[in-house]
Design an enzyme around this catalytic site. Structure first.
Site, PDB file in Angstrom:
ATOM      1  N   GLY A 286      34.818  -7.497 -59.050  1.00 46.48           N
ATOM      2  CA  GLY A 286      34.279  -8.018 -57.795  1.00 46.48           C
ATOM      3  C   GLY A 286      32.766  -7.946 -57.823  1.00 46.48           C
ATOM      4  N   ARG A 287      32.245  -6.710 -57.683  1.00 48.61           N
ATOM      5  CA  ARG A 287      30.801  -6.480 -57.747  1.00 48.61           C
ATOM      6  C   ARG A 287      30.197  -7.081 -59.008  1.00 48.61           C
ATOM      7  NH1 ARG A 287      28.381  -1.608 -56.188  1.00 48.61           N
ATOM      8  NH2 ARG A 287      30.455  -0.667 -56.245  1.00 48.61           N
ATOM      9  N   CYS A 359      17.549   2.101 -35.264  1.00 49.12           N
ATOM     10  CA  CYS A 359      17.171   3.371 -34.646  1.00 49.12           C
ATOM     11  C   CYS A 359      17.746   4.555 -35.405  1.00 49.12           C
ATOM     12  CB  CYS A 359      17.622   3.396 -33.186  1.00 49.12           C
ATOM     13  SG  CYS A 359      16.828   2.142 -32.177  1.00 49.12           S
ATOM     14  N   GLU A 360      17.445   4.627 -36.686  1.00 52.81           N
ATOM     15  CA  GLU A 360      17.880   5.710 -37.560  1.00 52.81           C
ATOM     16  C   GLU A 360      16.768   5.985 -38.568  1.00 52.81           C
ATOM     17  OE1 GLU A 360      20.918   7.189 -37.408  1.00 52.81           O
ATOM     18  OE2 GLU A 360      21.771   5.854 -35.895  1.00 52.81           O
ATOM     19  N   TYR A 389      29.070  -6.063 -51.279  1.00 51.57           N
ATOM     20  CA  TYR A 389      29.111  -5.045 -50.237  1.00 51.57           C
ATOM     21  C   TYR A 389      27.876  -5.034 -49.339  1.00 51.57           C
ATOM     22  CZ  TYR A 389      32.849  -3.689 -53.312  1.00 51.57           C
ATOM     23  OH  TYR A 389      33.968  -3.729 -54.099  1.00 51.57           O
TER      24      TYR A 389
END
Length: 431
Positions: A286-287, A359-360, A389
């Site tokens: 996949g990746r 906001c992290e 992903y």
């Protein structure tokens, strides 16, 4: 910088940022690389191979069509992924369904659509599939093809969260504990089920072939053990995926043609040792197909210099996306690289940290990267190898809109997944 023959500035002018830009030609060439490499290598030892594109990495109708046209089948793990595959015209025979907690609706859908394999993940699920198969009129003359997911005990992958064949985790049935053999024997008890084979996926982003060789050996040994205990020779083994790619310049992607030859030779050697045949093989990249084909384009906003406790000056470069379109750095420390993409920059470089707008404090796209010293608001940053992903794990955190996916080919671009709008967000909110 140009992608697919189109200058980044033109792509941004037409489609905005953030955007995922996927090179169709590159995707197709990587798909063919897997099909050709594994077909040739396993043909040389007397067996056939099916390549399933792992839709979890990134799936859209267009991408499913590309995969199908290049000779791949499609691996799905939810009803939503099946729906995309069906919309793309993927036949049931060319589709597989796996997952550790498939719903009754998903299993019924798969049986009705005639998927080529359902990968059972527990003893209870085998019994459930058997019950649903009977309810759908399946019997000895038209059984449902089933594989059993096995955990082979091989710890491989870039991070604990993406290593999926160790014993203490949610996927599959233990080889060491005897559950795998028990599950295979259980499938054989139901005439409405056809035991297609065993399935093992050992992890992701693996860059050493040794783990794949060990996994292949264990799977063949399990097949021989079942033949001894039940007199049944499984016609197929699925060796999963997990083939590593390069995210940063120092990464060494796994050599696909060489891996195919190594695995084929390993299978022949072990089969000869066990006095058995080599089964049909399937794999699930996949990746390793979609990852390198895509870049994410961001527009630079706020820039500030911060002096660390060690006295190092780091330039924080904020972009208009972040953990909502690439959660991997925050989730398990994934690393990427980036470049200034819209112009030539100052030859002098600064130590930069590319951060998002959420906001992290952990909303970091790239922890450390060298950027031109004159990087400024309005510049375009391209982050490489974001095809896997990124969009598939995207969220609406802070009610941000998910980016579009733009396919480029031969100097032309087209939207294959449109950008979300505020109307899309509000349509789900019933007040």
């Amino acid at each position: 910088m140009a992608v697919g023959g189109i200058a980044v500035g033109d792509l941004v002018a037409q489609h905005g940022t953030p955007s995922f830009i996927i090179d169709e030609t590159h995707f197709r060439s990587r798909a063919r690389l897997f099909v050709n490499s594994f077909t040739e290598a396993f043909g040389a030892v007397g067996t056939d191979v099916d390549v399933y594109y792992a839709g979890k990495s990134f799936l859209s109708v267009a991408v499913a069509k590309w995969a199908l046209e290049e000779g791949l089948r499609l691996d799905t793990c939810t009803g939503g992924e099946m729906a995309v595959a069906e919309r793309a015209g993927v036949s049931g025979a060319a589709m597989g369904l796996h997952g550790n907690n498939k719903s009754e609706a998903e299993l019924t859908r798969a049986i009705r659509y005639g998927v080529g394999r359902i990968v059972a993940d527990s003893l209870g699920e085998i019994e459930q599939i058997a019950e649903l198969a009977l309810a759908e009129g399946r019997g000895e003359s038209n059984p449902v093809p089933v594989m059993v997911r096995v955990t082979t005990g091989i710890h491989a992958g870039g991070h604990e969260f993406i290593s999926t064949a160790r014993e203490d985790q949610k996927f599959g049935l233990s080889l060491a504990g005897g559950q795998a053999l028990e599950a295979l024997e259980l499938v054989l008890k139901f005439p409405q089920l056809h035991l297609l084979g065993a399935h093992a996926h050992i992890g992701s982003q693996i860059q050493d072939s040794t783990a794949f060789e060990l996994n292949a050996r264990k799977m063949l040994e399990l097949r021989a053990e079942l033949e001894k205990s039940a007199g049944y020779v499984m016609p197929e083994l699925d060796l999963g995926g997990g083939y590593g790619i390069a995210y940063v310049p120092e990464d060494q992607p796994i050599d696909i043609p060489a891996l195919a030859v190594t695995l084929a030779n390993t299978m022949k050697q072990v089969a000869d040792e066990l006095g058995t045949t080599i089964p049909r093989i399937s794999i699930e990249p996949g990746r390793s197909i979609v990852g390198p084909t895509t870049v994410t384009l961001y527009t630079v906003g706020t820039i500030k210099n911060v002096t660390t406790d060690e006295g190092i000056v780091r330039t924080y470069v904020s972009v208009d996306g972040g953990m909502s379109d690439n959660i991997r750095p925050a989730l398990y420390g994934a690393v990427y690289t980036a470049r200034l993409a819209n112009r030539d920059g100052d030859e002098q470089a600064v130590l930069a940290r590319i951060v998002g707008k959420h906001c992290e404090s952990g909303d970091i796209v790239i922890n450390d990267v060298a950027l031109p010293a004159d990087v400024r608001r309005g510049d375009v940053i391209a982050v490489a190898a974001t095809g896997a992903y990124g969009r598939s794990m995207a969220s609406n955190y802070n009610n941000i809109l998910k980016p579009p996916v733009i396919a480029v080919k031969d100097g032309e671009s087209r939207v294959i997944v449109r950008r979300e709008t505020e109307d899309d967000l509000l349509a789900l909110d019933l007040g």
